[in-house]
Design a protein around this motif. Structure first.
Motif, short mmCIF file in Angstrom:
data_model
loop_
_atom_site.label_atom_id
_atom_site.label_comp_id
_atom_site.label_asym_id
_atom_site.label_seq_id
_atom_site.Cartn_x
_atom_site.Cartn_y
_atom_site.Cartn_z
N HIS A 1 0.70 -1.24 0.03
CA HIS A 1 -0.04 0.05 0.11
C HIS A 1 0.87 1.32 0.03
N ALA A 2 1.09 1.87 -1.25
CA ALA A 2 1.97 2.91 -1.38
C ALA A 2 1.15 4.19 -1.37
N VAL A 3 1.32 5.14 -0.30
CA VAL A 3 0.51 6.13 -0.40
C VAL A 3 1.64 7.39 -0.99
N MET A 4 1.08 8.26 -2.07
CA MET A 4 1.96 9.35 -2.44
C MET A 4 0.96 10.50 -2.71
N ASN A 5 1.38 11.33 -1.89
CA ASN A 5 0.87 12.68 -1.65
C ASN A 5 1.48 14.02 -2.08
N HIS A 6 2.80 13.69 -2.32
CA HIS A 6 3.71 14.93 -2.76
C HIS A 6 4.45 14.98 -4.03
N ARG A 7 4.69 15.99 -4.69
CA ARG A 7 5.25 16.02 -6.06
C ARG A 7 6.80 15.15 -5.82
N GLY A 8 6.76 14.41 -6.81
CA GLY A 8 8.04 13.50 -6.85
C GLY A 8 7.85 12.00 -6.26
N ASP A 9 6.84 11.90 -5.37
CA ASP A 9 6.52 10.68 -4.97
C ASP A 9 6.39 9.58 -6.19
N SER A 10 7.01 8.58 -5.94
CA SER A 10 6.97 7.52 -7.14
C SER A 10 7.11 6.30 -6.40
N VAL A 11 6.59 5.37 -7.17
CA VAL A 11 6.78 3.86 -7.08
C VAL A 11 7.00 3.02 -8.18
N THR A 12 7.80 2.01 -8.09
CA THR A 12 8.30 1.13 -9.31
C THR A 12 7.66 -0.16 -9.21
N TYR B 1 -3.74 16.71 -4.44
CA TYR B 1 -4.04 15.30 -4.82
C TYR B 1 -3.31 14.32 -4.31
N GLY B 2 -3.54 13.13 -4.23
CA GLY B 2 -2.94 12.12 -3.88
C GLY B 2 -3.21 10.70 -4.35
N VAL B 3 -2.46 9.96 -4.48
CA VAL B 3 -2.87 8.41 -5.28
C VAL B 3 -2.19 7.21 -4.24
N SER B 4 -3.07 6.38 -4.20
CA SER B 4 -2.61 5.08 -3.28
C SER B 4 -2.34 3.93 -4.45
N VAL B 5 -1.51 3.32 -4.29
CA VAL B 5 -1.07 2.15 -5.30
C VAL B 5 -0.91 0.86 -4.64
N PHE B 6 -1.76 -0.15 -4.95
CA PHE B 6 -1.88 -1.47 -4.43
C PHE B 6 -1.78 -2.58 -5.36
N PRO B 7 -0.81 -3.38 -5.57
CA PRO B 7 -0.96 -4.75 -6.30
C PRO B 7 -2.21 -5.22 -5.71
N THR B 8 -2.76 -5.90 -6.91
CA THR B 8 -4.12 -6.73 -6.42
C THR B 8 -4.45 -7.77 -7.40
N THR B 9 -5.35 -8.24 -7.61
CA THR B 9 -5.92 -9.59 -8.11
C THR B 9 -6.98 -9.41 -8.97
N TRP B 10 -7.28 -10.19 -10.14
CA TRP B 10 -8.23 -10.38 -10.95
C TRP B 10 -9.64 -10.17 -10.23
N GLU B 11 -9.57 -11.20 -9.20
CA GLU B 11 -10.90 -11.48 -8.47
C GLU B 11 -11.35 -10.17 -7.80
N ALA B 12 -10.40 -9.45 -7.03
CA ALA B 12 -10.86 -7.93 -6.35
C ALA B 12 -11.20 -7.09 -7.66
N VAL B 13 -10.50 -6.93 -8.71
CA VAL B 13 -11.14 -6.14 -9.63
C VAL B 13 -12.51 -6.16 -10.27
N GLU B 14 -12.58 -7.69 -10.39
CA GLU B 14 -13.86 -8.21 -10.98
C GLU B 14 -15.16 -7.90 -10.01
N LYS B 15 -14.84 -8.23 -8.41
CA LYS B 15 -15.76 -7.85 -7.44
C LYS B 15 -16.08 -6.46 -7.37
#
Length: 215
Positions: A44-55, A154-168
């Motif tokens: 669960h990556a929370v990115m609220n500031h300019r330049g925050d990044s996740v690979t 603005y901010g974004v949170s980034v989560f690896p997830t699953t097909w099942e979670a998307v479908e639900k």
């Protein structure tokens, strides 16, 4: 008999679209290979500031959840950028029960997830596709997502997830308390759209990535 010509990856890029009927369930969500995605930001990556990044690396689904805060700073929203793509990244679905421009107040119809007359609004650059609360992507490779917060807060949170979670998520509709059903964008083929602001390059300033992705 003519053979169907395979779509060229990246030939379809996200564009401005109309909100679907809120009571119409989405089409079927194709199940792409889903061995898992790792994130430099963890689960669960929370990115609220300019330049925050996740690979992100691997093969599977990724959720990007939006938080728009015009009460702190309205104005033009400079979109996050996807850079350094190796492999393929598709925009497969939108969910979370609402588009961010849906009304959020029972008493003020002008108040949406993008703002209100009292706070001001976050405004998307012309030609930018309206985001939903939850945006879903499928990655097969590696890519970096960077917040380019200038202007609107603005901010974004980034989560690896699953097909099942998307479908639900996308099949949850007004009967379950959502404002609207989600939207499936995935065709199962390479003509599935790629997100705007996506590049294989690694620019010094990710805010310079073009809206019209070239991958």
């Amino acid at each position: 008999m003519t053979e169907k010509k395979a779509a060229l990856y990246g030939s379809v890029v996200d564009a401005v679209d109309r909100a679907p009927d809120p009571d119409t369930p989405p089409g079927a969500l194709p199940h792409r290979p889903d061995s898992g995605v790792t994130s430099t930001g963890g689960a669960h990556a929370v990115m609220n500031h300019r330049g925050d990044s996740v690979t992100l690396s691997g093969r599977g689904y990724v959720l990007v959840r939006w938080q728009i805060s015009p009460q702190y700073r309205p104005g033009t929203l400079v979109m996050p950028a996807w850079t350094g793509l190796r492999g393929k990244l598709f925009h497969v679905a939108s969910g979370g029960g609402r588009r961010m421009d849906d009304p959020v107040s029972a008493t003020d119809p002008a108040a949406t997830g993008m703002g209100s007359p009292s706070t001001g609004y976050a405004v998307l650059p012309p030609g930018t596709q309206q985001m939903w609360q939850n945006e879903y992507f499928h990655l097969d490779g590696t890519v970096t997502l960077t917040v380019n917060e200038r202007g609107a807060d603005y901010g974004v949170s980034v989560f690896p997830t699953t097909w099942e979670a998307v479908e639900k998520d996308v099949t949850t509709g007004p009967d379950q308390g959502a404002k609207r059903y989600g939207l499936v964008r995935d065709t199962g083929e390479d003509d599935t759209p790629v997100p705007q602001y996506l590049t294989r390059d690694t620019p010094a300033d990710p805010a310079t990535v073009a809206q019209r992705s070239r991958v």
